[in-house]
Motif scaffolding. Structure first.
Motif, PDB file in Angstrom:
ATOM      1  N   THR A 194      -5.490 -26.661  13.447  1.00  0.00           N
ATOM      2  CA  THR A 194      -4.533 -26.953  14.514  1.00  0.00           C
ATOM      3  C   THR A 194      -3.872 -25.673  15.027  1.00  0.00           C
ATOM      4  OG1 THR A 194      -2.712 -27.185  12.960  1.00  0.00           O
ATOM      5  CG2 THR A 194      -4.003 -29.188  13.448  1.00  0.00           C
ATOM      6  N   VAL A 195      -3.137 -25.810  16.117  1.00  0.00           N
ATOM      7  CA  VAL A 195      -2.354 -24.703  16.654  1.00  0.00           C
ATOM      8  C   VAL A 195      -1.400 -24.198  15.564  1.00  0.00           C
ATOM      9  CG1 VAL A 195      -0.548 -24.080  18.321  1.00  0.00           C
ATOM     10  CG2 VAL A 195      -2.497 -25.465  19.058  1.00  0.00           C
ATOM     11  N   TYR A 196      -0.752 -25.125  14.874  1.00  0.00           N
ATOM     12  CA  TYR A 196       0.175 -24.751  13.796  1.00  0.00           C
ATOM     13  C   TYR A 196      -0.527 -23.877  12.752  1.00  0.00           C
ATOM     14  CZ  TYR A 196       2.871 -25.113   9.497  1.00  0.00           C
ATOM     15  OH  TYR A 196       3.536 -24.803   8.328  1.00  0.00           O
ATOM     16  N   GLU A 197      -1.690 -24.326  12.285  1.00  0.00           N
ATOM     17  CA  GLU A 197      -2.415 -23.567  11.253  1.00  0.00           C
ATOM     18  C   GLU A 197      -2.853 -22.196  11.773  1.00  0.00           C
ATOM     19  OE1 GLU A 197      -4.411 -27.190   8.695  1.00  0.00           O
ATOM     20  OE2 GLU A 197      -5.142 -26.781  10.718  1.00  0.00           O
ATOM     21  N   GLY A 198      -3.287 -22.150  13.024  1.00  0.00           N
ATOM     22  CA  GLY A 198      -3.673 -20.873  13.632  1.00  0.00           C
ATOM     23  C   GLY A 198      -2.487 -19.928  13.734  1.00  0.00           C
TER      24      GLY A 198
END
Length: 187
Positions: free
Chosen positions: A76-80
């Protein structure tokens, strides 16, 4: 020079730049200092980079590639963002010096261009259609804000862990943009 050796030289030049940044502001570092620290020639430097800002931007590109390469494939964007901020945290001295600089090829502008292109490509490839002007506007505004907050964090003006900063940036996403990201399984 073969591609692998050229890549190694670029990393060596980046390491030399990082050493120079420990004692000298980016604006005052010369190519001469970088090549002397690296143990190479000006010719080698200019074969690889246009100037010191091109070197900083190349190194940042490598970090972004590493942080975001798997996003959209279950990431996800968060993980990235967490990955990006963890790496920046490890290289904090480099980024503090690089983000302080407002010279040409400014890292903030470069980050904005890369992040905006990255998200645009993700949205358009996953949705199969061009983004609307309204969505582009929201994305650009969001990217500018997220870079500003990243710089504040790198310079020590915003206290947060990589996870907290990533969470805050995801939560600050405009509702319409977040809806698009959600529908494409990017958040």
């Amino acid at each position: 020079m073969e591609a692998g050796k050229q890549e190694q030289m670029k990393y060596r030049l980046a390491e030399a730049m990082k050493k120079c940044m420990k004692d000298t502001p980016v604006e005052r570092i010369t190519v001469k200092e970088i090549v002397e620290t690296c143990g190479t020639t000006r010719q080698t430097f200019y074969r690889n980079f246009q100037d010191k800002y091109d070197l900083i931007n190349w190194y940042f590109d490598k970090i972004l590639q590493e942080s975001f390469e798997h996003m959209g494939e279950g990431r996800t964007v968060y993980e990235g963002l967490v990955k990006k901020f963890e790496f920046i945290s490890q290289e904090r001295l480099f980024f503090r010096a690089a983000f302080k600089s407002d010279e040409q090829n400014c890292l903030k502008d470069h980050d904005f261009q890369l992040i905006t292109e990255f998200y645009t490509n993700k949205i358009e490839s996953k949705s199969g259609k061009k983004m609307t002007e309204e969505l582009k506007f929201l994305l650009e505004m969001y990217c500018q804000g997220s870079i500003y907050m990243t710089v504040q964090w790198v310079l020590g003006r915003k206290k947060a862990t990589p996870q907290e900063l990533a969470r805050s940036l995801v939560e600050a996403m405009p509702m319409e943009l977040a809806g698009v990201f959600r529908s494409l399984h990017l958040i």
